[in-house]
Write a protein that holds these residues in place. Structure first.
Motif, mmCIF file in Angstrom:
data_model
loop_
_atom_site.group_PDB
_atom_site.id
_atom_site.type_symbol
_atom_site.label_atom_id
_atom_site.label_comp_id
_atom_site.label_asym_id
_atom_site.label_seq_id
_atom_site.Cartn_x
_atom_site.Cartn_y
_atom_site.Cartn_z
ATOM 1 N N ILE A 13 1.059 -1.041 0.163
ATOM 2 C CA ILE A 13 0.350 0.309 -0.126
ATOM 3 C C ILE A 13 0.958 1.150 0.378
ATOM 4 C CG2 ILE A 13 -1.866 1.146 0.916
ATOM 5 C CD1 ILE A 13 -2.458 -1.245 -0.383
ATOM 6 N N LEU A 14 2.081 1.434 0.818
ATOM 7 C CA LEU A 14 2.957 2.398 0.920
ATOM 8 C C LEU A 14 4.354 1.834 0.686
ATOM 9 C CD1 LEU A 14 1.001 4.146 3.934
ATOM 10 C CD2 LEU A 14 1.527 4.823 0.857
ATOM 11 N N GLN A 15 5.699 3.020 -0.121
ATOM 12 C CA GLN A 15 6.477 2.176 -0.109
ATOM 13 C C GLN A 15 7.401 2.900 0.119
ATOM 14 O OE1 GLN A 15 7.095 -0.178 -4.229
ATOM 15 N NE2 GLN A 15 5.025 1.041 -4.562
ATOM 16 N N GLN A 16 8.150 2.764 1.908
ATOM 17 C CA GLN A 16 8.986 3.492 1.918
ATOM 18 C C GLN A 16 9.239 4.913 2.115
ATOM 19 O OE1 GLN A 16 10.596 0.288 2.614
ATOM 20 N NE2 GLN A 16 11.588 1.878 3.238
ATOM 21 N N ILE A 17 8.186 5.790 2.420
ATOM 22 C CA ILE A 17 7.948 7.049 2.830
ATOM 23 C C ILE A 17 8.714 7.538 3.955
ATOM 24 C CG2 ILE A 17 5.305 9.196 2.958
ATOM 25 C CD1 ILE A 17 5.327 6.767 0.745
ATOM 26 N N VAL A 58 0.193 21.177 4.905
ATOM 27 C CA VAL A 58 0.914 19.865 4.161
ATOM 28 C C VAL A 58 -0.498 19.584 4.087
ATOM 29 C CG1 VAL A 58 2.547 18.172 3.657
ATOM 30 C CG2 VAL A 58 2.700 19.927 5.916
ATOM 31 N N ALA A 59 -0.843 19.134 2.586
ATOM 32 C CA ALA A 59 -1.345 18.932 2.311
ATOM 33 C C ALA A 59 -0.993 17.185 1.513
ATOM 34 C CB ALA A 59 -2.313 19.463 0.618
ATOM 35 N N VAL A 60 -1.616 16.249 1.505
ATOM 36 C CA VAL A 60 -1.251 15.007 0.752
ATOM 37 C C VAL A 60 -2.300 14.848 -0.198
ATOM 38 C CG1 VAL A 60 -1.338 12.572 1.703
ATOM 39 C CG2 VAL A 60 -0.164 14.156 2.721
ATOM 40 N N VAL A 61 -2.090 15.080 -1.729
ATOM 41 C CA VAL A 61 -2.303 14.673 -2.098
ATOM 42 C C VAL A 61 -2.113 13.768 -3.528
ATOM 43 C CG1 VAL A 61 -3.140 17.141 -2.913
ATOM 44 C CG2 VAL A 61 -1.651 16.161 -3.855
ATOM 45 N N GLY A 62 -3.386 12.196 -4.145
ATOM 46 C CA GLY A 62 -2.756 11.302 -5.201
ATOM 47 C C GLY A 62 -4.855 11.097 -5.181
ATOM 48 N N GLU A 63 -5.056 10.328 -6.045
ATOM 49 C CA GLU A 63 -5.931 9.497 -6.918
ATOM 50 C C GLU A 63 -6.431 8.391 -5.798
ATOM 51 O OE1 GLU A 63 -7.499 10.134 -10.004
ATOM 52 O OE2 GLU A 63 -5.965 12.046 -10.148
ATOM 53 N N ALA A 100 0.100 5.088 -6.625
ATOM 54 C CA ALA A 100 0.575 3.491 -6.079
ATOM 55 C C ALA A 100 1.328 3.406 -5.172
ATOM 56 C CB ALA A 100 1.255 3.467 -7.346
ATOM 57 N N GLY A 101 1.417 4.019 -4.043
ATOM 58 C CA GLY A 101 2.088 3.974 -2.753
ATOM 59 C C GLY A 101 3.825 4.692 -2.697
ATOM 60 N N GLN A 102 3.617 5.631 -3.809
ATOM 61 C CA GLN A 102 5.276 6.153 -3.387
ATOM 62 C C GLN A 102 4.946 7.581 -3.592
ATOM 63 O OE1 GLN A 102 7.506 4.340 -6.855
ATOM 64 N NE2 GLN A 102 6.315 3.315 -7.260
ATOM 65 N N LEU A 103 5.622 8.271 -2.824
ATOM 66 C CA LEU A 103 6.417 10.078 -2.611
ATOM 67 C C LEU A 103 6.694 10.052 -4.155
ATOM 68 C CD1 LEU A 103 7.603 11.793 0.536
ATOM 69 C CD2 LEU A 103 8.021 11.752 -2.049
ATOM 70 N N LEU A 104 5.681 10.582 -5.445
ATOM 71 C CA LEU A 104 6.025 11.652 -6.398
ATOM 72 C C LEU A 104 7.477 12.795 -6.177
ATOM 73 C CD1 LEU A 104 2.988 10.411 -8.580
ATOM 74 C CD2 LEU A 104 5.537 9.433 -8.075
#
Length: 237
Positions: A31-35, A45-50, A225-229
């Motif tokens: 679900i999350l990768q090394q954030i 701080v906004a956390v955004v994503g689909e 997809a669980g990654q910090l872009l």
């Protein structure tokens, strides 16, 4: 990835190499990768994503409501996952406020009682006048005795904001706070939330898919997809 916390602020929240995996029908699902990122006191701080990008899972980990597969979260310098469940709950009550998309008010309690509840859990001896002050701040002094089923969606979210800020949290975690509201009401709630956050000097971490809402924060973290872009400070920050 470089961490873009404003260097002029003190550290209040830190995600360290967060990894979350769950068992799925086709095997283990990541679900999350090394954030990893840090948040300074007073930042917005906004956390955004689909949908499905891991935003709400991340928020649950930051709150210590869920446990990572590896990595950790530090809240005001304390490693949440070195604490037992009771101590994590105690720290949440002392340091965190929550606003949810679905309001999460207790239906058997009045607006006043909903705001009083976290104050009572924190051992405050004067919960009633404090709760009344915060309900007045959100414009609901005339609705204190009403139950959630008798309140509109916007009014319920105002109660939720009063409840969140009443405990004077170090960090406010907001999960799609306007997601269940019409556009006009959502704008009013967003204005109120940002105004109250600024007045209280609270650190805000806001999960949203609404780019307009995210743009009101001083910093935007993007997940996919669980990654910090990306982790970008606003130009004016």
């Amino acid at each position: 990835m470089e961490r873009n916390m404003n260097p002029n602020t003190s550290l209040v929240l830190e995600a360290v190499d967060l990894l979350k995996r769950v068992d799925g029908v086709d095997g283990e699902l990541t679900i999350l990768q090394q954030i990893s990122f840090s948040v300074g006191a007073g930042e917005t701080v906004a956390v955004v994503g689909e949908s499905g990008s891991g935003k709400s899972t991340l928020l649950g980990l930051l709150a210590g409501l869920d446990v990572p597969s590896s990595g950790t979260v530090k809240l005001r310098g304390t490693d949440l996952f070195l604490l037992n469940e009771d101590d994590r709950a105690r720290m949440r009550g002392e340091a965190l406020g929550f606003v949810f998309q679905s309001f999460q008010l207790l239906p058997a309690l009045t607006a006043l009682e909903n705001v009083m509840m976290p104050l009572e859990l924190a051992g405050r001896r004067d919960p009633t006048p404090v709760a009344n002050r915060w309900l007045d701040r959100v414009g609901l002094s005339h609705r204190v005795g009403h139950y959630p089923k008798h309140l509109s969606g916007g009014e319920q979210q105002r109660v939720a904001l009063a409840r969140a800020f009443a405990v004077q949290p170090a960090v406010l975690l907001a999960d799609e706070p306007t997601g269940n509201l019409d556009a006009a009401t959502g704008l009013q709630i967003a204005d109120l939330m940002f105004d109250m956050n600024r007045e209280a000097g609270t650190t805000l971490v806001l999960v949203t898919h609404d780019e307009r809402l995210a743009a009101r924060c001083s910093r935007v973290i993007r997940l996919a997809a669980g990654q910090l872009l990306s982790d970008t400070l606003a130009a004016a920050a």
